[in-house]
Design a protein around this motif. Structure first.
Motif, PDB file in Angstrom:
ATOM      1  N   LEU A   6       0.849  -1.184   0.000  1.00 18.71           N
ATOM      2  CA  LEU A   6       0.000   0.000   0.000  1.00 18.71           C
ATOM      3  C   LEU A   6       0.888   1.238   0.000  1.00 18.71           C
ATOM      4  CD1 LEU A   6      -3.062   0.836   0.405  1.00 18.71           C
ATOM      5  CD2 LEU A   6      -2.459   1.120   2.796  1.00 18.71           C
ATOM      6  N   THR A   7       0.660   2.136  -0.950  1.00 17.08           N
ATOM      7  CA  THR A   7       1.371   3.407  -0.980  1.00 17.08           C
ATOM      8  C   THR A   7       0.412   4.482  -0.503  1.00 17.08           C
ATOM      9  OG1 THR A   7       2.756   2.697  -2.823  1.00 17.08           O
ATOM     10  CG2 THR A   7       2.608   5.074  -2.418  1.00 17.08           C
ATOM     11  N   TYR A  63       4.083   0.860   2.303  1.00 12.33           N
ATOM     12  CA  TYR A  63       3.881   0.009   3.470  1.00 12.33           C
ATOM     13  C   TYR A  63       3.406  -1.374   3.054  1.00 12.33           C
ATOM     14  CZ  TYR A  63       4.063   4.356   6.084  1.00 12.33           C
ATOM     15  OH  TYR A  63       4.465   5.549   6.623  1.00 12.33           O
ATOM     16  N   LEU A  64       3.652  -2.341   3.917  1.00 12.51           N
ATOM     17  CA  LEU A  64       3.028  -3.645   3.815  1.00 12.51           C
ATOM     18  C   LEU A  64       1.874  -3.595   4.809  1.00 12.51           C
ATOM     19  CD1 LEU A  64       3.193  -6.375   2.442  1.00 12.51           C
ATOM     20  CD2 LEU A  64       4.618  -7.161   4.331  1.00 12.51           C
ATOM     21  N   ALA A  65       0.665  -3.679   4.287  1.00 15.10           N
ATOM     22  CA  ALA A  65      -0.530  -3.494   5.108  1.00 15.10           C
ATOM     23  C   ALA A  65      -1.203  -4.824   5.391  1.00 15.10           C
ATOM     24  CB  ALA A  65      -1.516  -2.568   4.386  1.00 15.10           C
ATOM     25  N   ASP A  66      -1.627  -4.999   6.634  1.00  9.37           N
ATOM     26  CA  ASP A  66      -2.464  -6.130   7.025  1.00  9.37           C
ATOM     27  C   ASP A  66      -3.910  -5.641   7.032  1.00  9.37           C
ATOM     28  OD1 ASP A  66      -0.874  -8.406   7.517  1.00  9.37           O
ATOM     29  OD2 ASP A  66      -0.200  -7.580   9.405  1.00  9.37           O
ATOM     30  N   PHE A  67      -4.792  -6.433   6.447  1.00 12.69           N
ATOM     31  CA  PHE A  67      -6.210  -6.111   6.405  1.00 12.69           C
ATOM     32  C   PHE A  67      -7.012  -7.226   7.063  1.00 12.69           C
ATOM     33  CE2 PHE A  67      -4.459  -3.895   2.765  1.00 12.69           C
ATOM     34  CZ  PHE A  67      -5.108  -2.675   2.788  1.00 12.69           C
ATOM     35  N   ALA A  68      -8.124  -6.863   7.649  1.00 13.66           N
ATOM     36  CA  ALA A  68      -9.101  -7.820   8.147  1.00 13.66           C
ATOM     37  C   ALA A  68     -10.478  -7.230   7.849  1.00 13.66           C
ATOM     38  CB  ALA A  68      -8.923  -8.063   9.642  1.00 13.66           C
ATOM     39  N   PHE A  69     -11.482  -8.071   7.779  1.00  9.67           N
ATOM     40  CA  PHE A  69     -12.833  -7.594   7.503  1.00  9.67           C
ATOM     41  C   PHE A  69     -13.604  -7.367   8.801  1.00  9.67           C
ATOM     42  CE2 PHE A  69     -11.773  -9.150   3.357  1.00  9.67           C
ATOM     43  CZ  PHE A  69     -12.452  -8.291   2.505  1.00  9.67           C
ATOM     44  N   PHE A  70     -14.401  -6.296   8.789  1.00 10.72           N
ATOM     45  CA  PHE A  70     -15.257  -5.938   9.913  1.00 10.72           C
ATOM     46  C   PHE A  70     -16.643  -5.628   9.370  1.00 10.72           C
ATOM     47  CE2 PHE A  70     -10.983  -5.063  11.260  1.00 10.72           C
ATOM     48  CZ  PHE A  70     -10.955  -5.421  12.595  1.00 10.72           C
ATOM     49  N   MET A  73     -21.622  -0.279  10.239  1.00 10.44           N
ATOM     50  CA  MET A  73     -22.870   0.036  10.929  1.00 10.44           C
ATOM     51  C   MET A  73     -24.085  -0.334  10.073  1.00 10.44           C
ATOM     52  SD  MET A  73     -21.729   3.617  12.759  1.00 10.44           S
ATOM     53  CE  MET A  73     -23.366   4.071  13.221  1.00 10.44           C
ATOM     54  N   GLU A  74     -23.885  -0.370   8.738  1.00 12.47           N
ATOM     55  CA  GLU A  74     -24.969  -0.744   7.825  1.00 12.47           C
ATOM     56  C   GLU A  74     -25.048  -2.254   7.616  1.00 12.47           C
ATOM     57  OE1 GLU A  74     -22.480   1.516   6.703  1.00 12.47           O
ATOM     58  OE2 GLU A  74     -23.618   3.210   7.485  1.00 12.47           O
ATOM     59  N   GLY A  75     -24.157  -3.026   8.255  1.00 15.22           N
ATOM     60  CA  GLY A  75     -24.164  -4.471   8.122  1.00 15.22           C
ATOM     61  C   GLY A  75     -23.291  -5.004   6.995  1.00 15.22           C
ATOM     62  N   LYS A  76     -22.582  -4.110   6.293  1.00 13.41           N
ATOM     63  CA  LYS A  76     -21.709  -4.542   5.199  1.00 13.41           C
ATOM     64  C   LYS A  76     -20.359  -4.993   5.741  1.00 13.41           C
ATOM     65  CE  LYS A  76     -23.630  -1.239   1.919  1.00 13.41           C
ATOM     66  NZ  LYS A  76     -23.313  -0.118   1.025  1.00 13.41           N
ATOM     67  N   LEU A  77     -19.749  -5.957   5.058  1.00  8.97           N
ATOM     68  CA  LEU A  77     -18.385  -6.357   5.391  1.00  8.97           C
ATOM     69  C   LEU A  77     -17.431  -5.417   4.669  1.00  8.97           C
ATOM     70  CD1 LEU A  77     -18.552 -10.246   5.205  1.00  8.97           C
ATOM     71  CD2 LEU A  77     -18.542  -8.791   7.232  1.00  8.97           C
ATOM     72  N   GLU A  78     -16.517  -4.810   5.428  1.00 10.55           N
ATOM     73  CA  GLU A  78     -15.574  -3.846   4.865  1.00 10.55           C
ATOM     74  C   GLU A  78     -14.175  -4.154   5.350  1.00 10.55           C
ATOM     75  OE1 GLU A  78     -16.958  -0.008   6.087  1.00 10.55           O
ATOM     76  OE2 GLU A  78     -18.619  -0.019   4.675  1.00 10.55           O
ATOM     77  N   PRO A  79     -13.174  -3.981   4.453  1.00 11.87           N
ATOM     78  CA  PRO A  79     -11.793  -4.188   4.898  1.00 11.87           C
ATOM     79  C   PRO A  79     -11.331  -3.014   5.753  1.00 11.87           C
ATOM     80  CG  PRO A  79     -11.818  -3.446   2.630  1.00 11.87           C
ATOM     81  CD  PRO A  79     -13.252  -3.627   3.047  1.00 11.87           C
ATOM     82  N   ARG A  80     -10.502  -3.326   6.752  1.00 17.33           N
ATOM     83  CA  ARG A  80      -9.882  -2.295   7.582  1.00 17.33           C
ATOM     84  C   ARG A  80      -8.421  -2.649   7.751  1.00 17.33           C
ATOM     85  NH1 ARG A  80     -14.182  -1.246  12.356  1.00 17.33           N
ATOM     86  NH2 ARG A  80     -15.829  -0.440  11.037  1.00 17.33           N
ATOM     87  N   ILE A  81      -7.594  -1.633   7.820  1.00 16.25           N
ATOM     88  CA  ILE A  81      -6.171  -1.840   8.056  1.00 16.25           C
ATOM     89  C   ILE A  81      -5.983  -2.187   9.528  1.00 16.25           C
ATOM     90  CG2 ILE A  81      -3.907  -0.724   8.118  1.00 16.25           C
ATOM     91  CD1 ILE A  81      -4.848   0.999   5.754  1.00 16.25           C
ATOM     92  N   THR A  82      -5.253  -3.262   9.776  1.00 10.79           N
ATOM     93  CA  THR A  82      -4.964  -3.644  11.158  1.00 10.79           C
ATOM     94  C   THR A  82      -3.526  -3.324  11.545  1.00 10.79           C
ATOM     95  OG1 THR A  82      -4.505  -5.914  10.459  1.00 10.79           O
ATOM     96  CG2 THR A  82      -6.739  -5.424  11.238  1.00 10.79           C
ATOM     97  N   SER A  83      -2.618  -3.226  10.548  1.00  6.63           N
ATOM     98  CA  SER A  83      -1.243  -2.806  10.829  1.00  6.63           C
ATOM     99  C   SER A  83      -0.562  -2.369   9.548  1.00  6.63           C
ATOM    100  CB  SER A  83      -0.437  -3.930  11.495  1.00  6.63           C
ATOM    101  OG  SER A  83      -0.122  -4.931  10.561  1.00  6.63           O
TER     102      SER A  83
END
Length: 104
Positions: A6-7, A63-70, A73-83
């Motif tokens: 990720l840049t 960067y080397l980014a770690d992602f996880a899904f959360f 609030m609308e019930g959608k699955l979205e990726p988020r950066i964890t590190s």
């Protein structure tokens, strides 16, 4: 978790007061370029992603980014950066003059 290159080009801060609660809110979004491989081909994606509070002061760069899904609030699955780890950094670099034969 899923690691991707990720840049980060810029971090943009948005904020305001919630109409419903009257509480202040603040979101930091990274404008970025994501490079990923899919089915043997490199894909380049450009867009924004919200940063967690602990990464809101991150500097632009690769960067080397770690992602996880959360769940949003609308019930959608979205990726988020964890590190984020600086891309291409293999570990701490020795200080100048600290090699073999350096004065003690």
């Amino acid at each position: 978790m899923n690691k991707q290159k990720l840049t980060i080009l810029q971090v943009i801060k948005r904020g305001g007061i919630a109409k419903k609660t009257g509480n202040a809110w603040e979101i930091h979004a990274a404008q970025c370029v994501l490079e990923q491989s899919f089915e043997g081909e490199t894909q380049i994606l450009v867009g924004t992603i919200n940063l967690p509070d602990q990464l809101k002061a991150i500097q632009p760069g690769d960067y080397l980014a770690d992602f996880a899904f959360f769940q949003s609030m609308e019930g959608k699955l979205e990726p988020r950066i964890t590190s984020l780890v600086p891309f291409g950094v293999s570990g701490p670099k020795p200080k100048a003059g600290a090699g073999l034969g350096a004065p003690v």
